[in-house]
Design a protein around this motif. Structure first.
Motif, PDB file in Angstrom:
ATOM      1  N   MET A 117       0.840  -1.102   0.053  1.00 59.17           N
ATOM      2  CA  MET A 117      -0.045  -0.001  -0.004  1.00 59.17           C
ATOM      3  C   MET A 117       0.813   1.286   0.042  1.00 59.17           C
ATOM      4  O   MET A 117       0.552   2.105  -0.630  1.00 59.17           O
ATOM      5  CB  MET A 117      -1.055  -0.016   1.326  1.00 59.17           C
ATOM      6  N   LEU A 118       1.740   1.256   0.916  1.00 60.79           N
ATOM      7  CA  LEU A 118       2.857   2.328   0.790  1.00 60.79           C
ATOM      8  C   LEU A 118       3.512   2.569  -0.637  1.00 60.79           C
ATOM      9  O   LEU A 118       3.720   3.644  -0.899  1.00 60.79           O
ATOM     10  CB  LEU A 118       3.910   2.205   1.846  1.00 60.79           C
ATOM     11  N   LEU A 119       3.912   1.375  -1.371  1.00 56.63           N
ATOM     12  CA  LEU A 119       4.532   1.723  -2.586  1.00 56.63           C
ATOM     13  C   LEU A 119       3.319   2.089  -3.569  1.00 56.63           C
ATOM     14  O   LEU A 119       3.670   2.928  -4.310  1.00 56.63           O
ATOM     15  CB  LEU A 119       4.765   0.320  -3.243  1.00 56.63           C
ATOM     16  N   ASP A 120       2.162   1.940  -3.418  1.00 60.69           N
ATOM     17  CA  ASP A 120       1.069   2.465  -4.205  1.00 60.69           C
ATOM     18  C   ASP A 120       1.046   3.944  -3.951  1.00 60.69           C
ATOM     19  O   ASP A 120       0.974   4.776  -4.937  1.00 60.69           O
ATOM     20  CB  ASP A 120      -0.386   2.023  -3.777  1.00 60.69           C
ATOM     21  N   TRP A 121       1.264   4.480  -2.904  1.00 60.89           N
ATOM     22  CA  TRP A 121       1.180   5.764  -2.437  1.00 60.89           C
ATOM     23  C   TRP A 121       2.521   6.443  -2.925  1.00 60.89           C
ATOM     24  O   TRP A 121       2.468   7.525  -3.665  1.00 60.89           O
ATOM     25  CB  TRP A 121       1.286   5.930  -0.766  1.00 60.89           C
ATOM     26  N   MET A 122       3.422   5.759  -2.874  1.00 56.74           N
ATOM     27  CA  MET A 122       4.553   6.405  -3.419  1.00 56.74           C
ATOM     28  C   MET A 122       4.625   6.682  -4.761  1.00 56.74           C
ATOM     29  O   MET A 122       5.063   7.582  -5.279  1.00 56.74           O
ATOM     30  CB  MET A 122       5.963   5.708  -2.913  1.00 56.74           C
ATOM     31  N   ASP A 123       3.993   5.716  -5.514  1.00 57.45           N
ATOM     32  CA  ASP A 123       4.101   5.625  -7.022  1.00 57.45           C
ATOM     33  C   ASP A 123       3.041   6.976  -7.480  1.00 57.45           C
ATOM     34  O   ASP A 123       3.511   7.848  -8.256  1.00 57.45           O
ATOM     35  CB  ASP A 123       3.280   4.484  -7.694  1.00 57.45           C
ATOM     36  N   LYS A 124       1.634   7.094  -6.603  1.00 53.75           N
ATOM     37  CA  LYS A 124       1.091   8.214  -6.902  1.00 53.75           C
ATOM     38  C   LYS A 124       1.792   9.565  -6.500  1.00 53.75           C
ATOM     39  O   LYS A 124       1.555  10.638  -7.283  1.00 53.75           O
ATOM     40  CB  LYS A 124      -0.161   8.102  -6.094  1.00 53.75           C
ATOM     41  N   THR A 125       2.572   9.696  -5.424  1.00 56.14           N
ATOM     42  CA  THR A 125       3.515  10.889  -5.240  1.00 56.14           C
ATOM     43  C   THR A 125       4.297  11.264  -6.192  1.00 56.14           C
ATOM     44  O   THR A 125       4.511  12.330  -6.646  1.00 56.14           O
ATOM     45  CB  THR A 125       4.083  10.825  -3.823  1.00 56.14           C
ATOM     46  N   VAL A 126       5.202  10.309  -6.767  1.00 47.83           N
ATOM     47  CA  VAL A 126       6.233  10.381  -7.601  1.00 47.83           C
ATOM     48  C   VAL A 126       5.453  10.867  -8.916  1.00 47.83           C
ATOM     49  O   VAL A 126       5.917  11.902  -9.744  1.00 47.83           O
ATOM     50  CB  VAL A 126       6.665   9.045  -8.255  1.00 47.83           C
ATOM     51  N   ALA A 127       4.130  10.213  -9.346  1.00 48.02           N
ATOM     52  CA  ALA A 127       3.506  10.898 -10.421  1.00 48.02           C
ATOM     53  C   ALA A 127       3.044  12.372 -10.403  1.00 48.02           C
ATOM     54  O   ALA A 127       3.093  13.140 -11.305  1.00 48.02           O
ATOM     55  CB  ALA A 127       2.195   9.840 -10.612  1.00 48.02           C
ATOM     56  N   LEU A 128       2.555  12.457  -9.340  1.00 45.49           N
ATOM     57  CA  LEU A 128       2.130  14.073  -8.796  1.00 45.49           C
ATOM     58  C   LEU A 128       3.644  15.126  -8.981  1.00 45.49           C
ATOM     59  O   LEU A 128       3.238  15.937  -9.670  1.00 45.49           O
ATOM     60  CB  LEU A 128       1.738  14.289  -7.300  1.00 45.49           C
ATOM     61  N   GLU A 129       4.502  14.557  -8.405  1.00 44.62           N
ATOM     62  CA  GLU A 129       5.734  15.538  -8.507  1.00 44.62           C
ATOM     63  C   GLU A 129       6.071  15.542  -9.948  1.00 44.62           C
ATOM     64  O   GLU A 129       6.701  16.458 -10.260  1.00 44.62           O
ATOM     65  CB  GLU A 129       6.868  14.900  -7.521  1.00 44.62           C
ATOM     66  N   ALA A 130       6.050  14.565 -10.647  1.00 44.76           N
ATOM     67  CA  ALA A 130       6.343  14.705 -12.118  1.00 44.76           C
ATOM     68  C   ALA A 130       5.427  15.201 -12.785  1.00 44.76           C
ATOM     69  O   ALA A 130       5.673  15.295 -14.417  1.00 44.76           O
ATOM     70  CB  ALA A 130       6.762  12.987 -12.703  1.00 44.76           C
ATOM     71  N   LYS A 131       4.288  15.756 -12.409  1.00 40.30           N
ATOM     72  CA  LYS A 131       3.115  16.267 -13.083  1.00 40.30           C
ATOM     73  C   LYS A 131       2.578  15.501 -14.059  1.00 40.30           C
ATOM     74  O   LYS A 131       2.073  15.870 -15.062  1.00 40.30           O
ATOM     75  CB  LYS A 131       3.699  17.740 -13.948  1.00 40.30           C
ATOM     76  N   GLN A 132       2.495  14.084 -13.765  1.00 40.05           N
ATOM     77  CA  GLN A 132       1.898  13.160 -14.734  1.00 40.05           C
ATOM     78  C   GLN A 132       0.416  13.063 -14.125  1.00 40.05           C
ATOM     79  O   GLN A 132      -0.466  12.809 -15.101  1.00 40.05           O
ATOM     80  CB  GLN A 132       2.526  11.691 -14.528  1.00 40.05           C
ATOM     81  N   ILE A 133       0.137  13.432 -13.006  1.00 44.36           N
ATOM     82  CA  ILE A 133      -1.340  13.769 -12.505  1.00 44.36           C
ATOM     83  C   ILE A 133      -1.531  14.946 -11.833  1.00 44.36           C
ATOM     84  O   ILE A 133      -0.375  15.352 -11.266  1.00 44.36           O
ATOM     85  CB  ILE A 133      -1.481  12.506 -11.593  1.00 44.36           C
ATOM     86  N   SER A 134      -2.502  15.476 -11.785  1.00 44.69           N
ATOM     87  CA  SER A 134      -2.847  16.681 -11.084  1.00 44.69           C
ATOM     88  C   SER A 134      -3.374  16.469  -9.503  1.00 44.69           C
ATOM     89  O   SER A 134      -3.403  15.434  -9.116  1.00 44.69           O
ATOM     90  CB  SER A 134      -4.304  17.578 -11.772  1.00 44.69           C
TER      91      SER A 134
END
Length: 176
Positions: A117-134
């Motif tokens: 679950m923490l890996l899921d969170w990390m993936d979303k955080t990385v995507a947010l920081e890379a501006k792949q998601i808003s």
């Protein structure tokens, strides 16, 4: 972890019986174990004066027993301490001296699902920081987690109950 689980955790950690703890905090010896069983099962919830007596008996702060208020720094710290006890959460200094929190799976193998679950969170955080998601997409994900059918590190359909896992492992050891 609820207060009953915390009482049970500290009682076992200290090697105390329910009867001993109950009599230490003032219950009649005949009913001490029954009363403590009620608190551990959360059939009854201890009042503040009883929590203080239990904390004294276990040699812990009352906040270590209570369901923490995560809106306060002390409550949040006791939440982190509970996560350390239950899931193997650890803290260390990063290279720049900042605190870094991680899961120690070596001594807490039942933390694998939390790790995923923490890996899921990390993936979303990385995507947010890379501006792949808003930010809105990130918030939508967080506030609806877990989303059924979403491809993630965690596959909730494959998780078996801990008791079954323990039983299967013990049977496997017997057969070796």
């Amino acid at each position: 972890m609820a207060i009953g689980e915390r009482i049970h955790f500290f009682r076992n950690k200290r090697g105390m019986t329910q009867k001993y703890v109950g009599s230490q905090i003032g219950f009649d010896e005949k009913s001490a174990d029954v009363r403590m069983a009620q608190y551990e099962s959360e059939t009854r919830v201890p009042k503040d004066n009883l929590i203080q007596a239990l904390a004294t008996t276990f040699d812990v702060a009352p906040e270590a027993l209570k369901v923490p208020d995560i809106d306060s720094n002390i409550g949040l710290m006791h939440t982190l301490f509970t996560l350390e006890d239950r899931y193997g959460l650890k803290i260390e200094a990063s290279e720049d001296g900042q605190p870094r929190i991680y899961l120690d799976l070596r001594n807490h193998p039942d933390s694998n699902q939390l790790f995923d679950m923490l890996l899921d969170w990390m993936d979303k955080t990385v995507a947010l920081e890379a501006k792949q998601i808003s930010q809105d997409e990130y918030d939508q994900w967080r506030y609806h987690y877990p989303t059924p059918g979403e491809t993630t590190h965690t596959n909730f359909a494959k998780v078996i109950p801990q008791e079954l896992s323990d039983y299967l492992l013990s049977e496997d050891k017997k057969n070796k």
